[in-house]
Design a protein around this motif. Structure first.
Motif, short mmCIF file in Angstrom:
data_model
loop_
_atom_site.label_atom_id
_atom_site.label_comp_id
_atom_site.label_asym_id
_atom_site.label_seq_id
_atom_site.Cartn_x
_atom_site.Cartn_y
_atom_site.Cartn_z
N GLY A 101 155.00 137.52 50.96
CA GLY A 101 153.75 137.61 50.22
C GLY A 101 152.54 137.99 51.04
O GLY A 101 151.45 138.21 50.48
N GLU A 102 152.66 138.07 52.36
CA GLU A 102 151.53 138.40 53.23
C GLU A 102 151.73 139.80 53.79
O GLU A 102 152.77 140.10 54.38
N THR A 103 150.72 140.66 53.63
CA THR A 103 150.81 142.04 54.10
C THR A 103 150.30 142.15 55.54
O THR A 103 149.28 141.55 55.89
N THR A 104 150.99 142.94 56.34
CA THR A 104 150.60 143.13 57.73
C THR A 104 150.85 144.57 58.15
O THR A 104 151.70 145.26 57.59
N ASP A 105 150.07 145.02 59.12
CA ASP A 105 150.15 146.39 59.63
C ASP A 105 150.28 146.31 61.14
O ASP A 105 149.49 145.63 61.79
N TYR A 106 151.26 147.02 61.72
CA TYR A 106 151.52 146.86 63.15
C TYR A 106 152.29 148.07 63.68
O TYR A 106 152.77 148.91 62.90
N VAL A 107 152.41 148.14 65.00
CA VAL A 107 153.12 149.25 65.64
C VAL A 107 154.47 148.76 66.17
O VAL A 107 154.55 147.74 66.85
N VAL A 108 155.52 149.49 65.83
CA VAL A 108 156.85 149.27 66.38
C VAL A 108 157.05 150.31 67.48
O VAL A 108 157.11 151.50 67.18
N PRO A 109 157.16 149.90 68.75
CA PRO A 109 157.22 150.88 69.84
C PRO A 109 158.62 151.43 70.06
O PRO A 109 159.13 151.48 71.19
N MET A 110 159.26 151.86 68.99
CA MET A 110 160.63 152.37 69.04
C MET A 110 160.76 153.51 68.04
O MET A 110 160.10 153.50 67.00
N LEU A 111 161.64 154.46 68.32
CA LEU A 111 161.77 155.66 67.49
C LEU A 111 162.92 155.59 66.49
O LEU A 111 163.00 156.43 65.59
N GLU A 112 163.83 154.63 66.63
CA GLU A 112 165.01 154.59 65.77
C GLU A 112 164.64 154.43 64.30
O GLU A 112 163.68 153.72 63.96
N PHE A 156 180.10 153.45 66.00
CA PHE A 156 179.93 154.59 65.09
C PHE A 156 178.53 154.64 64.50
O PHE A 156 177.89 155.70 64.48
N GLU A 157 178.01 153.50 64.02
CA GLU A 157 176.67 153.48 63.44
C GLU A 157 175.63 153.86 64.49
O GLU A 157 174.59 154.46 64.17
N GLY A 158 175.89 153.51 65.75
CA GLY A 158 174.98 153.90 66.81
C GLY A 158 174.93 155.40 67.00
O GLY A 158 173.87 155.98 67.29
N PHE A 159 176.08 156.07 66.85
CA PHE A 159 176.10 157.53 66.92
C PHE A 159 175.28 158.13 65.79
O PHE A 159 174.48 159.05 66.02
N LEU A 160 175.46 157.61 64.57
CA LEU A 160 174.70 158.12 63.44
C LEU A 160 173.20 157.92 63.67
O LEU A 160 172.39 158.81 63.38
N SER A 161 172.84 156.76 64.19
CA SER A 161 171.44 156.45 64.47
C SER A 161 170.86 157.41 65.52
O SER A 161 169.71 157.86 65.40
N THR A 162 171.65 157.72 66.56
CA THR A 162 171.20 158.65 67.59
C THR A 162 170.94 160.03 67.00
O THR A 162 169.95 160.69 67.35
N CYS A 163 171.81 160.48 66.11
CA CYS A 163 171.60 161.78 65.44
C CYS A 163 170.34 161.75 64.59
O CYS A 163 169.56 162.73 64.58
N GLN A 164 170.11 160.66 63.85
CA GLN A 164 168.92 160.55 63.02
C GLN A 164 167.66 160.55 63.87
O GLN A 164 166.64 161.14 63.50
N LEU A 165 167.71 159.85 65.01
CA LEU A 165 166.57 159.83 65.92
C LEU A 165 166.26 161.24 66.41
O LEU A 165 165.11 161.68 66.42
#
Length: 285
Positions: free
Chosen positions: A87-98, A159-168
């Motif tokens: 219920g609480e809204t927040t805005d922030y930076v995630v220092p990752m590209l995935e 396997f999911e890590g490979f898919l994630s690397t391709c998406q990145l």
């Protein structure tokens, strides 16, 4: 939740049962945090409820999640996220590209709020968060007048890590990439997942969308060579020392190098050798 270590779990249903069993000894007033996204989320929640009647909270991108990512925009070396946490809204930076990093961050902040910490304070601190080595590390490397990025996803190789690397790779901002170069082994541990049918067609589609300019392969990648997109420059090199030497000769200013491999292939030695060869580097996360 994805198929991994299938030699032990036997099936995806077995994996979900075994994952859910970790809550068996929790007190009934405890809280379990589960991902809301993915095709197996509801099955996992049902299995957890069977083991423990405590409170279950969810996080992710899905409508109705207790911690939900509302909006994501790209920033330098990361992503700006707007989320609603209990219920609480927040805005922030995630220092990752995935691609999955925003949803995971919502889970972390949900845990912090459940434990009584200030959501505002934790959100402000998130920009200093760092990935575990097994989740992927990003380096900016200098050599002479050349600067390039290296993304290291070599400590798990599932396997999911490979898919994630391709998406990145597909969503990298243009100012980070002159060329995209990948070093790949087989997509998952072949010995640990004998007989399990992975969606290699999806892997091929995502690899094509990654827009790689050059692909180097090693170890047992030949087992998955059918996923390579037409027209891409492909070089197979078995010895890691030779592969590292080739990369040193090939890399140019502005390149983005992605390494993805099973831990048995020991691709992390390439990262170590390139860092030692450099004239300075920064671990961005």
């Amino acid at each position: 939740m994805s198929a991994e270590h299938m030699r032990r779990h036997r099936s995806l249903s077995g994996l979900i049962r075994h994952k859910a069993a970790v809550v068996s000894h929790m007190r009934s007033q405890g809280t379990v945090l589960l991902p809301a996204d993915g095709p197996h989320a509801s099955r996992l929640q049902q299995e957890v409820q069977r083991h423990n009647p405590g409170r279950i909270l969810s996080f992710g991108l899905m409508e109705g999640a207790d911690a939900r990512v509302i909006h994501v925009t790209g920033v330098e070396n990361g992503q700006r996220v707007k989320a609603r946490i209990l219920g609480e809204t927040t805005d922030y930076v995630v220092p990752m590209l995935e691609v999955h990093a925003p949803a995971m961050s919502a889970g972390v902040l949900l845990a912090a709020k459940v434990l009584g910490y200030s959501l505002k304070d934790c959100s402000e601190l998130y920009s200093s968060a760092r990935n575990y080595q097994t989740s992927g590390k990003l380096y900016r490397i200098r050599k002479h007048s050349m600067t390039f990025h290296l993304y290291d996803q070599t400590h798990r190789g599932y396997f999911e890590g490979f898919l994630s690397t391709c998406q990145l790779a597909a969503q990298l901002p243009p100012d980070m990439t002159r060329r995209k170069i990948a070093v790949l082994t087989e997509l998952y541990n072949l010995d640990d997942n004998v007989g399990h049918r992975y969606d290699l067609n999806r892997a091929a589609r995502l690899l094509k969308k990654a827009g790689l300019d050059r692909i180097y392969t090693t170890h047992r990648f030949a087992e998955h060579a059918g996923i390579l997109p037409d027209g891409v420059t492909w070089v197979a090199i078995e010895k890691l020392d030779q592969l590292t030497a080739t990369l040193r000769h090939t890399l140019q200013d502005g390149d983005f190098l992605l390494l993805h491999g099973v831990w048995k292939a020991n691709l992390s030695t390439i990262t170590e050798q390139l860092l030692q060869w450099s004239e300075g580097y920064e671990c961005l996360y």
